[in-house]
Write a protein that holds these residues in place. Structure first.
Motif, PDB file in Angstrom:
ATOM      1  N   UNK A 243       1.056  -1.108   0.013  1.00 33.56           N
ATOM      2  CA  UNK A 243       0.049   0.001   0.054  1.00 33.56           C
ATOM      3  C   UNK A 243       0.721   1.325   0.017  1.00 33.56           C
ATOM      4  N   UNK A 244       1.752   1.407   0.918  1.00 34.94           N
ATOM      5  CA  UNK A 244       2.824   2.483   0.884  1.00 34.94           C
ATOM      6  C   UNK A 244       3.531   2.827  -0.341  1.00 34.94           C
ATOM      7  N   UNK A 245       4.036   1.653  -0.921  1.00 31.99           N
ATOM      8  CA  UNK A 245       4.685   1.863  -2.406  1.00 31.99           C
ATOM      9  C   UNK A 245       3.648   2.371  -3.510  1.00 31.99           C
ATOM     10  N   UNK A 246       2.467   1.881  -3.466  1.00 30.44           N
ATOM     11  CA  UNK A 246       1.525   2.157  -4.245  1.00 30.44           C
ATOM     12  C   UNK A 246       1.031   3.730  -4.104  1.00 30.44           C
ATOM     13  N   UNK A 247       0.987   3.944  -3.013  1.00 32.89           N
ATOM     14  CA  UNK A 247       0.593   5.482  -2.948  1.00 32.89           C
ATOM     15  C   UNK A 247       1.934   6.517  -3.288  1.00 32.89           C
ATOM     16  N   UNK A 248       2.881   6.001  -2.929  1.00 36.49           N
ATOM     17  CA  UNK A 248       4.083   6.832  -3.243  1.00 36.49           C
ATOM     18  C   UNK A 248       4.408   6.985  -4.761  1.00 36.49           C
ATOM     19  N   UNK A 249       4.297   5.649  -5.583  1.00 42.56           N
ATOM     20  CA  UNK A 249       4.304   5.736  -7.070  1.00 42.56           C
ATOM     21  C   UNK A 249       3.228   6.406  -7.515  1.00 42.56           C
ATOM     22  N   UNK A 250       2.261   6.693  -7.194  1.00 40.66           N
ATOM     23  CA  UNK A 250       0.917   7.292  -7.537  1.00 40.66           C
ATOM     24  C   UNK A 250       1.554   8.956  -7.902  1.00 40.66           C
ATOM     25  N   UNK A 251       1.878   9.349  -6.535  1.00 44.94           N
ATOM     26  CA  UNK A 251       2.389  10.824  -6.481  1.00 44.94           C
ATOM     27  C   UNK A 251       3.670  11.234  -7.367  1.00 44.94           C
ATOM     28  N   UNK A 252       4.476  10.015  -7.403  1.00 43.15           N
ATOM     29  CA  UNK A 252       5.756  10.074  -8.304  1.00 43.15           C
ATOM     30  C   UNK A 252       5.334  10.169  -9.904  1.00 43.15           C
ATOM     31  N   UNK A 253       4.467   9.457 -10.325  1.00 41.75           N
ATOM     32  CA  UNK A 253       3.848   9.507 -11.717  1.00 41.75           C
ATOM     33  C   UNK A 253       3.455  10.856 -11.961  1.00 41.75           C
ATOM     34  N   UNK A 254       2.480  11.511 -11.061  1.00 37.99           N
ATOM     35  CA  UNK A 254       1.955  12.909 -10.924  1.00 37.99           C
ATOM     36  C   UNK A 254       3.148  14.065 -11.145  1.00 37.99           C
ATOM     37  N   UNK A 255       4.255  13.673 -10.479  1.00 35.39           N
ATOM     38  CA  UNK A 255       5.281  14.619 -10.632  1.00 35.39           C
ATOM     39  C   UNK A 255       6.124  14.313 -11.834  1.00 35.39           C
ATOM     40  N   UNK A 256       6.190  13.249 -12.530  1.00 30.25           N
ATOM     41  CA  UNK A 256       6.684  13.027 -13.832  1.00 30.25           C
ATOM     42  C   UNK A 256       5.875  13.861 -14.849  1.00 30.25           C
TER      43      UNK A 256
END
Length: 266
Positions: A243-256
């Protein structure tokens, strides 16, 4: 033209992955990509940003429906979080799509970037997104959130061609849902936005050859050829990502995506 088609096909594959894992339906990938391809090829008479948003909406209809069906079969969709919220999202989406046709392309691109920036800041600075104490059962949606919130989601999402997942996922996340379920629910909630947007954009008169209104048919076909097989192949990964990795990846993709959009404007 062949190079552009292959680029769109490859990014269509990425769109399929983000649709399943993040509930994006494609908007945050397809808008920058179609905008970039159109500006690079300098197609005569092309209104790049409007075409990108419209094409994104059309692709999202198919992608979100396919992913929603897959998530439904896996038992990840909860009716209480889909209806009647979807009805109010539809009302807002109709108004948002119509309003977007009057905005200049540059204004639309800047609004898209601003929308991303606010969402990223909210996810990072406000508690309840990157890590959440899951509630059993999760907190239901209130009447005001369902009505006014639903119309607001539809209005903004349809105007920018993004499906609304970046508002619905944090909303559901803060109600105590795990990331896998919040992103799964984003797909059916994106369908009314995509349908309303596509109908409005497709009805725009005096479209160039190869377009249905603002919708670029060739670009949409290339993106779907890449995304649909990928959605089918990625469906089994849902729920396996921590879950933690999933949410962090979500924000990371938005930043990209935000970085790409700002780079295109420079």
């Amino acid at each position: 033209m062949q190079t552009s088609f292959l680029i769109l096909l490859c990014f269509g594959c990425l769109t399929g992955v983000t649709t399943v894992l993040f509930g994006f339906g494609g908007g945050f990938i397809t808008v920058p990509v179609v905008y970039g391809v159109l500006t690079a090829t300098a197609r005569p008479g092309a209104d790049a940003m409007h075409v990108a948003v419209a094409t994104s909406a059309a692709v999202m209809v198919v992608n979100a429906a396919a992913a929603a069906f897959t998530q439904w079969r896996q038992g990840r969709l909860h009716r209480a979080y889909v209806w009647p919220l979807a009805a109010y999202i539809t009302l807002g989406a109709a108004a948002g799509s119509f309003a977007a046709t009057f905005l200049a392309g540059t204004a639309l691109r800047l609004l898209f970037a601003a929308y991303l920036l606010v969402t990223i800041a909210d996810s990072l600075l406000r508690k309840g997104f990157l890590s959440v104490a899951q509630q059993t059962p999760p907190e239901p949606l209130g009447r005001r959130t369902t009505t006014l919130g639903g119309m607001g989601i539809g209005l903004v999402a349809a105007a920018l061609g993004v499906g609304g997942s970046v508002m619905t996922v944090p909303l559901l996340r803060r109600r105590g849902l795990p990331m896998a379920e919040a992103t799964a629910l984003a797909n059916p909630l994106s369908i009314p936005v995509a349908v309303a947007g596509t109908l409005v954009y497709a009805a725009t008169p005096t479209a160039p050859a190869g377009q249905l209104g603002y919708v670029d048919l060739t670009a949409a076909a290339a993106l779907l050829l890449g995304s649909l097989p990928t959605i089918a192949a990625t469906r089994r990964t849902t729920g396996r990502v921590p879950d933690r990795v999933h949410s962090a990846a979500y924000v990371g993709l938005l930043l990209a995506v935000l970085t790409v959009m700002l780079g295109m404007g420079s």
